[in-house]
Design a protein around this motif. Structure first.
Motif, PDB file in Angstrom:
ATOM      1  N   GLU B  51     -11.949  -0.438  -4.691  1.00  0.00           N
ATOM      2  CA  GLU B  51     -11.229  -1.445  -4.255  1.00  0.00           C
ATOM      3  C   GLU B  51     -10.174  -1.559  -5.294  1.00  0.00           C
ATOM      4  O   GLU B  51      -8.792  -1.795  -4.911  1.00  0.00           O
ATOM      5  N   VAL B  52     -10.151  -1.138  -6.716  1.00  0.00           N
ATOM      6  CA  VAL B  52      -9.258  -1.037  -7.718  1.00  0.00           C
ATOM      7  C   VAL B  52      -8.132  -0.012  -7.338  1.00  0.00           C
ATOM      8  O   VAL B  52      -6.663  -0.411  -7.399  1.00  0.00           O
ATOM      9  N   CYS B  53      -8.356   1.165  -6.782  1.00  0.00           N
ATOM     10  CA  CYS B  53      -7.361   2.189  -6.505  1.00  0.00           C
ATOM     11  C   CYS B  53      -6.738   1.775  -5.440  1.00  0.00           C
ATOM     12  O   CYS B  53      -5.465   1.969  -5.221  1.00  0.00           O
ATOM     13  N   ARG B  54      -7.377   1.151  -4.301  1.00  0.00           N
ATOM     14  CA  ARG B  54      -6.559   0.746  -3.117  1.00  0.00           C
ATOM     15  C   ARG B  54      -5.673  -0.596  -3.397  1.00  0.00           C
ATOM     16  O   ARG B  54      -4.549  -0.532  -2.979  1.00  0.00           O
ATOM     17  N   PHE B  55      -6.031  -1.414  -4.465  1.00  0.00           N
ATOM     18  CA  PHE B  55      -5.221  -2.501  -4.794  1.00  0.00           C
ATOM     19  C   PHE B  55      -4.133  -2.069  -5.563  1.00  0.00           C
ATOM     20  O   PHE B  55      -2.840  -2.435  -5.344  1.00  0.00           O
TER      21      PHE B  55
END
Lengths: 167, 252
Positions: B51-55
């Motif tokens: 989720e962090v990388c996609r954000f």
């Protein structure tokens, strides 16, 4: 030298207070070099000195043989107001000022200019220990806190040994 | 019951001191590990589909982030402000909230354990610890603080019942501890340990003080009013402790 100064300053909870106490307890025992060690130097811009801070005491030549005074003068305490170098310590930037009259320290004071730090400085909030008190302990513990960033560094850590022992 | 789990790029040690049946303790440990692996999958900066990388590459809008990620981002912003910029999730360039996520995930794990019936446990993740209740034998947990030069020795032994102990130090990463405000490697302090109610906050404070260098000692002193005690060692070996630091009274 810098380190010993820091240790001396850091040992007391009120850094300046301690330094002041040390100096005033045994004023005659403070030789000039020791004063230099403490970061004390003659001020260029200090408060008005009680009796000519820069010259050797004017009294000396004409004075009618005040034995004690002469002795102390030999110890190197010239009359005047001496402002220490600003010393950065955990409580902020501290400047120690001492006043010398008749070869004796008559007053010691410290200022916390609070210029470089914001917020309240509470001299007692952090007690200082000198380096010798950083003793290695080997008491029994349940867990160990340390900067262990990776699995690799964990392997060689005390925590790993504890986990192994407790498993 | 003790358990060691490799997760989140580090090693997590779990000890449950509760007087509960073994299968129950095992189930509690299993669910704790499942949560930590979930956090790893969702918050890892190393896996592209987290989720962090996609954000951070814009594939996920803030509105579409989970409540957990929004909370983490909020808390990172709060701590950036509270530490004068010395705790910075963007210190390395792109968003990296790992410095908050580790402590937060352990806090959540400890709370979930408590909700599930474990009132006496400790969880340690990479040298940062959260204790709850009393330890073995009903006494407080005894927590050693690693000596900053001698890896097999302790500098202090603390006595902690409920609370967190986090340590940051330059001895593991050398000069790679970054001062994000000055934009250069941190120097002045060798290690900083912070003790307080919340592990994520204690960890962020320790990291920030280390980055500040010696002025960090003054900053740490001000944290005492918030309930965070501390111990720090300078590069030249001077040791500092706040007066309320819960140093164990005995040596054994």
């Amino acid at each position: 030298m810098r380190r010993s100064t820091a240790a001396a300053v850091g040992t007391l909870t009120g850094a300046a207070l301690i330094l002041g106490v040390r100096l005033s307890v045994q004023p005659a025992a403070v030789p000039v070099p020791a004063a230099a060690d403490s970061g004390l130097e003659e001020p260029e811009t200090g408060e008005p000195a009680p009796s000519g801070s820069k010259k050797p005491s004017g009294k000396k030549p004409g004075d009618s043989a005040d034995a004690g005074g002469a002795q102390n003068e030999q110890a190197g305490l010239k009359a005047g107001t001496y402002k220490g170098k600003a010393v950065q310590n955990p409580y902020g930037t501290v400047t120690v000022t001492i006043k010398v009259a008749d070869g004796k320290i008559t007053a010691a004071d410290a200022t916390f200019p609070n210029k470089d730090f914001s917020g309240t400085i509470n001299p007692k909030a952090v007690a200082t220990l000198n380096s010798s008190t950083l003793k290695a302990q080997s008491a029994k513990v349940d867990a160990v806190s340390g900067a262990t960033f990776t699995s690799q560094s964990y392997v060689t850590s005390l925590q790993a040994a504890l986990d192994k022992a407790g498993a | 019951m003790r358990h060691v789990e490799e997760v989140m790029g580090t090693v997590v040690s779990i000890e449950l001191a509760d007087d509960l049946p073994t299968p129950r303790l095992q189930a509690l440990i299993d669910s704790t590990c499942a949560w930590l692996h979930e956090v790893d999958a969702r918050f890892s900066t190393y896996s592209d589909d987290s989720e962090v990388c996609r954000f951070r590459r814009g594939a996920l809008t803030l509105e579409d982030c989970s409540a957990d990620l929004r909370l983490v981002l909020d808390r990172c912003a709060d701590l950036w402000r509270d530490t004068g910029g010395y705790f910075d999730a963007y210190a390395g360039g792109p968003l990296d909230p790992s410095g908050y996520v580790k402590g937060w995930s352990v806090e959540v794990a400890s709370q979930r354990l408590a909700d599930a019936g474990s009132t006496r446990h400790h969880i340690g993740a990479g040298g940062d610890l959260r204790m709850r209740g009393s330890g073995p034998g009903g006494r407080p947990w005894r927590v050693g603080v690693r000596h900053p030069w001698e890896a097999d020795k302790l500098a202090w032994v603390l006595s902690v019942t409920d609370g967190a102990v986090a340590t940051s130090g330059t001895y593991e990463r050398g000069t790679h501890v970054w001062n994000p405000v000055a934009g250069k490697p941190a120097s002045g302090l060798r290690s900083v340990t912070v003790v307080g109610p919340d592990l994520a906050v204690a960890d962020a404070y320790a990291t920030a003080a280390l980055a500040m260098g010696e002025p960090g000692l003054t900053w740490l002193a001000e944290r005492v009013a918030e309930g965070y005690e501390s111990a720090a060692v300078t590069d030249d070996g001077r040791a500092f402790t706040s007066p309320g630091l819960p140093i164990a009274s005995d040596s054994e």
